[in-house]
Design an enzyme around this catalytic site. Structure first.
Site, PDB file in Angstrom:
ATOM      1  N   PHE A  84      33.718  19.718 -11.982  1.00 32.35           N
ATOM      2  CA  PHE A  84      32.763  19.969 -13.055  1.00 32.35           C
ATOM      3  C   PHE A  84      33.192  19.226 -14.316  1.00 32.35           C
ATOM      4  O   PHE A  84      34.363  19.289 -14.723  1.00 32.35           O
ATOM      5  CB  PHE A  84      32.707  21.478 -13.317  1.00 32.35           C
ATOM      6  CG  PHE A  84      31.727  21.899 -14.374  1.00 32.35           C
ATOM      7  CD1 PHE A  84      30.375  22.015 -14.074  1.00 32.35           C
ATOM      8  CD2 PHE A  84      32.151  22.185 -15.659  1.00 32.35           C
ATOM      9  CE1 PHE A  84      29.467  22.407 -15.046  1.00 32.35           C
ATOM     10  CE2 PHE A  84      31.253  22.574 -16.634  1.00 32.35           C
ATOM     11  CZ  PHE A  84      29.905  22.685 -16.325  1.00 32.35           C
ATOM     12  N   ASN A 179      36.021  29.896 -17.770  1.00 36.43           N
ATOM     13  CA  ASN A 179      34.691  29.291 -17.807  1.00 36.43           C
ATOM     14  C   ASN A 179      34.189  29.251 -16.372  1.00 36.43           C
ATOM     15  O   ASN A 179      34.356  28.256 -15.665  1.00 36.43           O
ATOM     16  CB  ASN A 179      34.741  27.889 -18.403  1.00 36.43           C
ATOM     17  CG  ASN A 179      33.388  27.213 -18.417  1.00 36.43           C
ATOM     18  OD1 ASN A 179      32.346  27.872 -18.337  1.00 36.43           O
ATOM     19  ND2 ASN A 179      33.379  25.894 -18.495  1.00 36.43           N
ATOM     20  N   PRO A 180      33.587  30.355 -15.894  1.00 38.92           N
ATOM     21  CA  PRO A 180      33.224  30.472 -14.480  1.00 38.92           C
ATOM     22  C   PRO A 180      31.868  29.845 -14.192  1.00 38.92           C
ATOM     23  O   PRO A 180      31.125  29.474 -15.112  1.00 38.92           O
ATOM     24  CB  PRO A 180      33.153  31.990 -14.301  1.00 38.92           C
ATOM     25  CG  PRO A 180      32.589  32.453 -15.619  1.00 38.92           C
ATOM     26  CD  PRO A 180      33.212  31.549 -16.658  1.00 38.92           C
TER      27      PRO A 180
END
Length: 272
Positions: A84, A179-180
């Site tokens: 990500f 920060n899932p």
């Protein structure tokens, strides 16, 4: 050249066409973006490389993938397929974590990805150790590469929904950050996200809270009394995540925080 590239990127729907064109030009030329004004000619190979980069960006390949790095606070992080790309909004959560990290602290970064939060804390504060937890094998490769120059950072392969994770640290953590994946399933996202960010790092179940719920329980188990937690969330979770922290019963001082665009972005709390 920049004007043509900007027009092409704008037509393709790129959100910041001029900035992206300038960054791609600087990358093709091997100079800083601020030096572009000093350059009045390009060699044929440089122009061809720039045109190739613009064409790829017009296909909505993420700018960071083309550059090979993503800027985050004071860091340049290696990024690419399978991990990500960290967003500017997350710098706020990292900053909050840095402010709450005292010298000698133990910090945990769950869903670490590139290591953006973990490495920023190690870079800007004085923790004794930072445990950066990531499940994805692809993301772990980038995390280990980025963490190589940070001796305080320990990379841990693990699933943050496992309440037995980091059992050796139970009740000893000072700061826990996460920060899932939190975007509700079915939400329309930009092409760069839909086609290039790993779905497991973006989407968090039907309500976007499938990972956040166990993360809150894990935070309660790992934090020492007085330790603090910060969790990023979707802007539709303005009340949901603070309410989950309160309803757990092991947290006080629950606070909602907003991002650069005044949207709900992360929630913090203190362990009783």
């Amino acid at each position: 050249m920049l004007a043509r590239a900007t027009a092409r990127l704008a037509e393709a729907g790129v959100a910041s066409p001029r900035v992206d064109a300038e960054l791609l030009a600087a990358h093709a030329l091997g100079v800083g973006r601020g030096r572009l004004l000093l350059i009045d000619t390009l060699r044929g190979t440089e122009l061809r490389r720039f045109d190739e980069l613009v064409a790829e960006r017009a296909r909505r390949i993420p700018l960071q993938h083309l550059l090979g790095t993503a800027a985050f606070r004071h860091l340049e992080l290696a990024v690419g397929d399978g991990v990500f790309v960290p967003r500017p909004e997350t710098e706020l959560l990292a900053g909050w974590g840095i402010e709450h990290t005292v010298p000698g602290a133990t910090v945990v970064d769950l869903c670490s990805g590139t290591g953006a939060i973990a490495l920023s804390v190690a870079d800007e504060a004085e923790p004794a150790r930072v445990l950066a937890v990531e499940r994805s094998a692809a993301a772990l490769a980038y995390l280990r590469r980025n963490a190589a120059d940070f001796p305080a950072v320990q990379v841990v392969q693990g699933d943050v929904t496992d309440l037995g994770l980091l059992a050796e640290c139970r009740g000893e953590v000072d700061v826990l950050l996460c920060n899932p994946p939190y975007v509700p399933d079915g939400t329309v996202v930009p092409a760069e996200v839909a086609e290039h960010d790993p779905a497991e790092a973006v989407f968090g179940g039907a309500d976007g809270l499938v990972v956040i719920r166990p993360v809150i329980a894990l935070a309660a188990a790992l934090l020492r009394p007085g330790g603090v937690v910060g969790i990023e969330h979707d802007d539709v979770h303005a009340s949901a995540v603070p309410d989950l922290l309160r309803s757990d019963g092991r947290f006080i001082d629950v606070t909602a925080h907003r991002d650069f665009s005044d949207r709900p972005r992360f929630a913090t709390a203190r362990r009783v």
